[in-house]
Scaffold this motif. Structure first.
Motif, PDB file in Angstrom:
ATOM      1  N   ASP A  18       0.850  -1.190   0.000  1.00  0.00           N
ATOM      2  CA  ASP A  18       0.000   0.000   0.000  1.00  0.00           C
ATOM      3  C   ASP A  18       0.886   1.240   0.000  1.00  0.00           C
ATOM      4  O   ASP A  18       2.064   1.174   0.361  1.00  0.00           O
ATOM      5  CB  ASP A  18      -0.919   0.009   1.219  1.00  0.00           C
ATOM      6  N   THR A  19       0.315   2.367  -0.386  1.00  0.00           N
ATOM      7  CA  THR A  19       1.047   3.633  -0.480  1.00  0.00           C
ATOM      8  C   THR A  19       0.603   4.579   0.630  1.00  0.00           C
ATOM      9  O   THR A  19      -0.595   4.757   0.856  1.00  0.00           O
ATOM     10  CB  THR A  19       0.803   4.289  -1.852  1.00  0.00           C
ATOM     11  N   PHE A  20       1.568   5.188   1.313  1.00  0.00           N
ATOM     12  CA  PHE A  20       1.271   6.186   2.334  1.00  0.00           C
ATOM     13  C   PHE A  20       0.630   7.406   1.691  1.00  0.00           C
ATOM     14  O   PHE A  20       0.993   7.804   0.579  1.00  0.00           O
ATOM     15  CB  PHE A  20       2.564   6.657   3.022  1.00  0.00           C
ATOM     16  N   THR A  21      -0.293   8.030   2.419  1.00  0.00           N
ATOM     17  CA  THR A  21      -0.829   9.326   2.017  1.00  0.00           C
ATOM     18  C   THR A  21       0.244  10.372   2.314  1.00  0.00           C
ATOM     19  O   THR A  21       0.905  10.307   3.358  1.00  0.00           O
ATOM     20  CB  THR A  21      -2.104   9.645   2.827  1.00  0.00           C
ATOM     21  N   VAL A  22       0.446  11.317   1.412  1.00  0.00           N
ATOM     22  CA  VAL A  22       1.460  12.361   1.604  1.00  0.00           C
ATOM     23  C   VAL A  22       1.226  13.071   2.939  1.00  0.00           C
ATOM     24  O   VAL A  22       0.106  13.465   3.261  1.00  0.00           O
ATOM     25  CB  VAL A  22       1.432  13.378   0.440  1.00  0.00           C
ATOM     26  N   GLY A  23       2.283  13.194   3.740  1.00  0.00           N
ATOM     27  CA  GLY A  23       2.214  13.877   5.027  1.00  0.00           C
ATOM     28  C   GLY A  23       1.872  12.982   6.205  1.00  0.00           C
ATOM     29  O   GLY A  23       2.050  13.379   7.346  1.00  0.00           O
ATOM     30  N   GLU A  24       1.382  11.767   5.955  1.00  0.00           N
ATOM     31  CA  GLU A  24       1.033  10.843   7.044  1.00  0.00           C
ATOM     32  C   GLU A  24       2.280  10.119   7.537  1.00  0.00           C
ATOM     33  O   GLU A  24       3.262   9.983   6.815  1.00  0.00           O
ATOM     34  CB  GLU A  24      -0.015   9.836   6.578  1.00  0.00           C
ATOM     35  N   SER A  25       2.211   9.614   8.755  1.00  0.00           N
ATOM     36  CA  SER A  25       3.353   8.863   9.291  1.00  0.00           C
ATOM     37  C   SER A  25       2.974   7.451   9.727  1.00  0.00           C
ATOM     38  O   SER A  25       3.794   6.725  10.269  1.00  0.00           O
ATOM     39  CB  SER A  25       3.989   9.619  10.453  1.00  0.00           C
ATOM     40  N   SER A  26       1.715   7.046   9.507  1.00  0.00           N
ATOM     41  CA  SER A  26       1.327   5.667   9.814  1.00  0.00           C
ATOM     42  C   SER A  26       0.374   5.142   8.745  1.00  0.00           C
ATOM     43  O   SER A  26      -0.300   5.908   8.059  1.00  0.00           O
ATOM     44  CB  SER A  26       0.687   5.563  11.203  1.00  0.00           C
ATOM     45  N   LEU A  27       0.360   3.830   8.621  1.00  0.00           N
ATOM     46  CA  LEU A  27      -0.448   3.158   7.603  1.00  0.00           C
ATOM     47  C   LEU A  27      -0.952   1.856   8.210  1.00  0.00           C
ATOM     48  O   LEU A  27      -0.188   1.113   8.827  1.00  0.00           O
ATOM     49  CB  LEU A  27       0.414   2.878   6.368  1.00  0.00           C
ATOM     50  N   THR A  28      -2.255   1.576   8.060  1.00  0.00           N
ATOM     51  CA  THR A  28      -2.862   0.376   8.629  1.00  0.00           C
ATOM     52  C   THR A  28      -3.158  -0.639   7.537  1.00  0.00           C
ATOM     53  O   THR A  28      -3.725  -0.297   6.506  1.00  0.00           O
ATOM     54  CB  THR A  28      -4.163   0.728   9.382  1.00  0.00           C
ATOM     55  N   PHE A  29      -2.763  -1.875   7.781  1.00  0.00           N
ATOM     56  CA  PHE A  29      -3.056  -2.997   6.895  1.00  0.00           C
ATOM     57  C   PHE A  29      -4.025  -3.930   7.620  1.00  0.00           C
ATOM     58  O   PHE A  29      -3.765  -4.309   8.762  1.00  0.00           O
ATOM     59  CB  PHE A  29      -1.789  -3.799   6.562  1.00  0.00           C
ATOM     60  N   ASN A  30      -5.117  -4.292   6.969  1.00  0.00           N
ATOM     61  CA  ASN A  30      -6.036  -5.286   7.513  1.00  0.00           C
ATOM     62  C   ASN A  30      -5.669  -6.627   6.907  1.00  0.00           C
ATOM     63  O   ASN A  30      -5.668  -6.782   5.690  1.00  0.00           O
ATOM     64  CB  ASN A  30      -7.484  -4.920   7.203  1.00  0.00           C
ATOM     65  N   LEU A  31      -5.351  -7.587   7.757  1.00  0.00           N
ATOM     66  CA  LEU A  31      -4.919  -8.889   7.282  1.00  0.00           C
ATOM     67  C   LEU A  31      -6.115  -9.709   6.816  1.00  0.00           C
ATOM     68  O   LEU A  31      -7.135  -9.790   7.490  1.00  0.00           O
ATOM     69  CB  LEU A  31      -4.175  -9.638   8.391  1.00  0.00           C
ATOM     70  N   ALA A  32      -5.981 -10.314   5.659  1.00  0.00           N
ATOM     71  CA  ALA A  32      -7.053 -11.119   5.077  1.00  0.00           C
ATOM     72  C   ALA A  32      -6.938 -12.579   5.468  1.00  0.00           C
ATOM     73  O   ALA A  32      -7.901 -13.326   5.372  1.00  0.00           O
ATOM     74  CB  ALA A  32      -7.020 -10.996   3.555  1.00  0.00           C
ATOM     75  N   GLY A  33      -5.758 -12.992   5.879  1.00  0.00           N
ATOM     76  CA  GLY A  33      -5.516 -14.394   6.215  1.00  0.00           C
ATOM     77  C   GLY A  33      -6.224 -14.819   7.481  1.00  0.00           C
ATOM     78  O   GLY A  33      -6.650 -14.001   8.287  1.00  0.00           O
ATOM     79  N   GLN A  34      -6.355 -16.094   7.652  1.00  0.00           N
ATOM     80  CA  GLN A  34      -6.983 -16.659   8.843  1.00  0.00           C
ATOM     81  C   GLN A  34      -5.914 -16.944   9.898  1.00  0.00           C
ATOM     82  O   GLN A  34      -5.668 -18.095  10.246  1.00  0.00           O
ATOM     83  CB  GLN A  34      -7.738 -17.931   8.460  1.00  0.00           C
ATOM     84  N   HIS A  35      -5.274 -15.905  10.398  1.00  0.00           N
ATOM     85  CA  HIS A  35      -4.209 -16.069  11.381  1.00  0.00           C
ATOM     86  C   HIS A  35      -4.809 -16.432  12.735  1.00  0.00           C
ATOM     87  O   HIS A  35      -5.587 -15.674  13.290  1.00  0.00           O
ATOM     88  CB  HIS A  35      -3.370 -14.797  11.482  1.00  0.00           C
ATOM     89  N   LYS A  36      -4.449 -17.609  13.248  1.00  0.00           N
ATOM     90  CA  LYS A  36      -4.924 -18.047  14.560  1.00  0.00           C
ATOM     91  C   LYS A  36      -3.985 -17.572  15.664  1.00  0.00           C
ATOM     92  O   LYS A  36      -4.327 -17.587  16.825  1.00  0.00           O
ATOM     93  CB  LYS A  36      -5.050 -19.563  14.594  1.00  0.00           C
ATOM     94  N   ARG A  37      -2.783 -17.181  15.270  1.00  0.00           N
ATOM     95  CA  ARG A  37      -1.793 -16.627  16.193  1.00  0.00           C
ATOM     96  C   ARG A  37      -1.335 -15.277  15.623  1.00  0.00           C
ATOM     97  O   ARG A  37      -1.456 -15.030  14.436  1.00  0.00           O
ATOM     98  CB  ARG A  37      -0.597 -17.564  16.309  1.00  0.00           C
ATOM     99  N   VAL A  38      -0.782 -14.458  16.483  1.00  0.00           N
ATOM    100  CA  VAL A  38      -0.236 -13.184  16.003  1.00  0.00           C
ATOM    101  C   VAL A  38       0.924 -13.507  15.067  1.00  0.00           C
ATOM    102  O   VAL A  38       1.844 -14.239  15.442  1.00  0.00           O
ATOM    103  CB  VAL A  38       0.224 -12.297  17.177  1.00  0.00           C
ATOM    104  N   PRO A  39       0.905 -12.994  13.829  1.00  0.00           N
ATOM    105  CA  PRO A  39       1.949 -13.348  12.858  1.00  0.00           C
ATOM    106  C   PRO A  39       3.260 -12.594  13.080  1.00  0.00           C
ATOM    107  O   PRO A  39       3.285 -11.535  13.704  1.00  0.00           O
ATOM    108  CB  PRO A  39       1.337 -12.957  11.520  1.00  0.00           C
ATOM    109  N   MET A  40       4.332 -13.179  12.550  1.00  0.00           N
ATOM    110  CA  MET A  40       5.588 -12.459  12.436  1.00  0.00           C
ATOM    111  C   MET A  40       5.439 -11.570  11.198  1.00  0.00           C
ATOM    112  O   MET A  40       4.932 -12.015  10.178  1.00  0.00           O
ATOM    113  CB  MET A  40       6.754 -13.422  12.238  1.00  0.00           C
ATOM    114  N   VAL A  41       5.878 -10.325  11.284  1.00  0.00           N
ATOM    115  CA  VAL A  41       5.674  -9.374  10.192  1.00  0.00           C
ATOM    116  C   VAL A  41       6.992  -8.715   9.813  1.00  0.00           C
ATOM    117  O   VAL A  41       7.771  -8.331  10.686  1.00  0.00           O
ATOM    118  CB  VAL A  41       4.648  -8.282  10.587  1.00  0.00           C
TER     119      VAL A  41
END
Length: 87
Positions: A18-41
């Motif tokens: 994904d691409t950051f919006t100009v001037g922003e400093s954070s970006l949120t990704f919603n995971l689509a996978g069926q992660h049963k545990r917190v993933p390594m990223v």
């Protein structure tokens, strides 16, 4: 935003871009996978003119990853994440 997800032999693997919006400093990704545990990223930043940014994962859960950078985003700053967890 682009995304890919696969489940080979007992692991969930997901890649998103994904691409950051100009001037922003954070970006949120919603995971689509069926992660049963917190993933390594992992996160990688891409920008043809401004590669001098520190990018890091500030929060991760089974469903969401928040990526932050060291300064306000310039135009076309792209974040690539990969999330992997066991089933």
């Amino acid at each position: 935003m682009s995304a890919a997800h696969c489940t080979p032999r007992g692991v969930n693997f997901e890649a998103q871009t994904d691409t950051f919006t100009v001037g922003e400093s954070s970006l949120t990704f919603n995971l689509a996978g069926q992660h049963k545990r917190v993933p390594m990223v992992t996160v990688i930043c891409e920008n043809s003119t401004n590669a001098n940014y520190n990018m890091f994962v500030s929060s991760v859960s089974k469903t969401q990853v928040i990526v932050e950078i060291s300064a306000a985003a310039p135009a076309n700053l792209v974040a690539h994440i990969k999330a992997i967890s066991t089933l």
